[in-house]
Every structure is written in structure tokens, then in C-alpha cells.
Scaffold this active site. Structure first.
Site, PDB file in Angstrom:
ATOM      1  N   GLN A 211      13.324  20.186  10.422  1.00 10.87           N
ATOM      2  CA  GLN A 211      12.429  20.901  11.320  1.00 10.87           C
ATOM      3  C   GLN A 211      12.756  20.591  12.769  1.00 10.87           C
ATOM      4  O   GLN A 211      13.205  19.499  13.094  1.00 10.87           O
ATOM      5  CB  GLN A 211      10.967  20.600  11.011  1.00 10.87           C
ATOM      6  CG  GLN A 211      10.576  19.158  11.102  1.00 10.87           C
ATOM      7  CD  GLN A 211       9.219  18.907  10.460  1.00 10.87           C
ATOM      8  OE1 GLN A 211       8.906  19.422   9.384  1.00 10.87           O
ATOM      9  NE2 GLN A 211       8.411  18.092  11.114  1.00 10.87           N
ATOM     10  N   VAL A 212      12.533  21.610  13.611  1.00 11.18           N
ATOM     11  CA  VAL A 212      12.754  21.486  15.049  1.00 11.18           C
ATOM     12  C   VAL A 212      11.500  21.957  15.772  1.00 11.18           C
ATOM     13  O   VAL A 212      10.684  22.701  15.214  1.00 11.18           O
ATOM     14  CB  VAL A 212      13.980  22.298  15.523  1.00 11.18           C
ATOM     15  CG1 VAL A 212      15.256  21.786  14.863  1.00 11.18           C
ATOM     16  CG2 VAL A 212      13.795  23.788  15.278  1.00 11.18           C
ATOM     17  N   TYR A 213      11.383  21.510  17.010  1.00 12.75           N
ATOM     18  CA  TYR A 213      10.250  21.896  17.851  1.00 12.75           C
ATOM     19  C   TYR A 213      10.793  22.641  19.061  1.00 12.75           C
ATOM     20  O   TYR A 213      11.746  22.191  19.693  1.00 12.75           O
ATOM     21  CB  TYR A 213       9.439  20.661  18.258  1.00 12.75           C
ATOM     22  CG  TYR A 213       8.738  20.079  17.058  1.00 12.75           C
ATOM     23  CD1 TYR A 213       7.437  20.442  16.756  1.00 12.75           C
ATOM     24  CD2 TYR A 213       9.396  19.224  16.191  1.00 12.75           C
ATOM     25  CE1 TYR A 213       6.805  19.950  15.626  1.00 12.75           C
ATOM     26  CE2 TYR A 213       8.776  18.725  15.065  1.00 12.75           C
ATOM     27  CZ  TYR A 213       7.481  19.089  14.793  1.00 12.75           C
ATOM     28  OH  TYR A 213       6.862  18.618  13.672  1.00 12.75           O
ATOM     29  N   LEU A 214      10.182  23.775  19.345  1.00 13.63           N
ATOM     30  CA  LEU A 214      10.696  24.650  20.387  1.00 13.63           C
ATOM     31  C   LEU A 214       9.928  24.533  21.691  1.00 13.63           C
ATOM     32  O   LEU A 214      10.111  25.338  22.589  1.00 13.63           O
ATOM     33  CB  LEU A 214      10.683  26.101  19.891  1.00 13.63           C
ATOM     34  CG  LEU A 214      11.488  26.330  18.602  1.00 13.63           C
ATOM     35  CD1 LEU A 214      11.353  27.761  18.140  1.00 13.63           C
ATOM     36  CD2 LEU A 214      12.948  25.962  18.804  1.00 13.63           C
TER      37      LEU A 214
ATOM     38  N   ASN B 145       5.347  14.136  14.180  1.00 10.90           N
ATOM     39  CA  ASN B 145       6.696  14.684  14.034  1.00 10.90           C
ATOM     40  C   ASN B 145       7.187  15.277  15.351  1.00 10.90           C
ATOM     41  O   ASN B 145       8.366  15.162  15.693  1.00 10.90           O
ATOM     42  CB  ASN B 145       6.731  15.728  12.920  1.00 10.90           C
ATOM     43  CG  ASN B 145       6.739  15.089  11.557  1.00 10.90           C
ATOM     44  OD1 ASN B 145       7.757  14.591  11.103  1.00 10.90           O
ATOM     45  ND2 ASN B 145       5.594  15.077  10.901  1.00 10.90           N
TER      46      ASN B 145
END
Length: 188
Positions: A47-50, A163
């Protein structure tokens, strides 16, 4: 109709009562030992955070072969509004590969049953290798919770261990071991 006021975005036409409220109530803990029950299911997660805000998460998650776009905003301790939509795999993969500012969080999520509830045990890899965090969802913030022996200190309100925060400041950069983190939080 013409003029400056002819266009009204859809958001301005929604009443407060018509906006769905999706609440997630959960408690999170470090794992004291790896003696948790045998998982009934496990999944690989990336997962990535934008975005770079602590109070709002814009996340793209790959869970096995499925992809999701998720928005989360904090309400109070352990409670957040969560909105999640499945997205096409080709779009999700492109976002993870092309739009993410940092490498993804990588973890294996194990689903286990203990003390009458489901626990999600995240074993982190990559830049957060060594962290093991268990969480369980509640029906109410004051719901009684019996903790299994393998559960360690609570981290529900530790902003370092969200996270979103781990994506921006990985555990590998903290300068401490997992055992030191558990000991530090045990003393609080």
C-alpha cells in the site's frame, strides 16, 4: 441558465443527512510473541499513500490481486471514517508504480481467531521489517475486549505506528529494535 451561479457542484447539493457515515472502530497492539493461533487466511499487502497529511489518508492498497482506493479521516481515539472502493487492477498497479512518492508498505496480513474475535496480524516487510501489529474491529468504542497472551502494548493512539506515518517514516529509520519499542511502550 447562465451566469456565475449556474453551476453547483454535486457536493453542495448533498444534505448532511444524505452523506453516509462509515465508521471504523478498532484497537491496535504490538504483538508480544509469535504464539498467535494458526491463521485461517493470509494475504500479501502492498500500500501507498498519496498525501502527506496525518489527519487524512488517501491510500491505494493491493491485497493479493485486488486493488482498493481508501480515504480515512480520524474522528476520535480508535475511530475513523473510512470510505473504500475497489479499483481496476491495471489502474491500481499503475498508481503503485507511477504515482507513489515512496516505496510501498509491504506486509503479510494474517487473520486469526482468538477470544471470540477476529484479529488481523500484520507482519511487516521491506522498510518496516520487524514490526508486528495486531488489530481488531469493535462494534462500539467502549466494547469490552479480552486480550490474548500474545498481545503486547496498545498502540491505537501512537501516531508513529499508523500505516500512513510508517509510509513516510519507516521503522528502519527509527534507530531501535522491535524489542526496544515493545519495552518502551510497556513502560508507559
Amino acid at each position: 441558465m447562465s451566469g456565475r451561479n449556474s453551476f453547483r457542484p454535486v457536493w453542495s447539493r448533498l444534505s448532511e443527512a444524505s452523506i453516509p457515515k462509515y465508521l471504523e472502530i478498532e484497537r491496535r497492539f504490538l504483538v508480544r510473541s509469535e504464539t498467535w493461533p494458526q491463521p485461517f487466511r493470509s494475504a500479501q499487502v502492498r500500500q501507498v499513500y498519496l498525501n502527506q497529511r496525518e489527519d487524512l489518508s488517501v491510500r491505494v492498497r493491493a491485497m493479493d490481486e485486488r486493488f482498493f482506493l481508501t480515504l480515512k479521516a480520524g474522528v476520535s481515539s480508535g475511530t475513523r471514517q473510512e470510505f473504500e472502493w475497489p479499483i481496476p487492477p491495471e489502474d491500481g498497479a499503475a498508481i503503485l508504480e507511477r504515482l507513489a512518492p515512496l516505496p510501498p508498505i509491504e506486509k503479510t496480513r494474517h487473520y486469526v481467531r482468538d477470544h471470540g474475535r477476529v484479529w488481523e496480524v500484520d507482519v511487516f516487510e521491506g522498510r518496516n521489517r520487524g514490526l508486528i501489529i495486531a488489530e481488531t474491529e469493535l462494534h462500539a468504542i467502549d466494547e469490552p475486549l479480552t486480550l490474548p497472551d500474545w498481545i503486547g502494548p496498545e498502540v491505537t493512539d501512537d501516531r508513529r505506528l499508523t500505516n500512513n506515518a510508517l509510509y513516510r517514516h519507516a521503522f528502519a529509520d527509527w534507530g531501535m529494535t522491535y524489542a526496544e519499542l515493545v519495552a518502551e511502550l510497556d513502560q508507559k
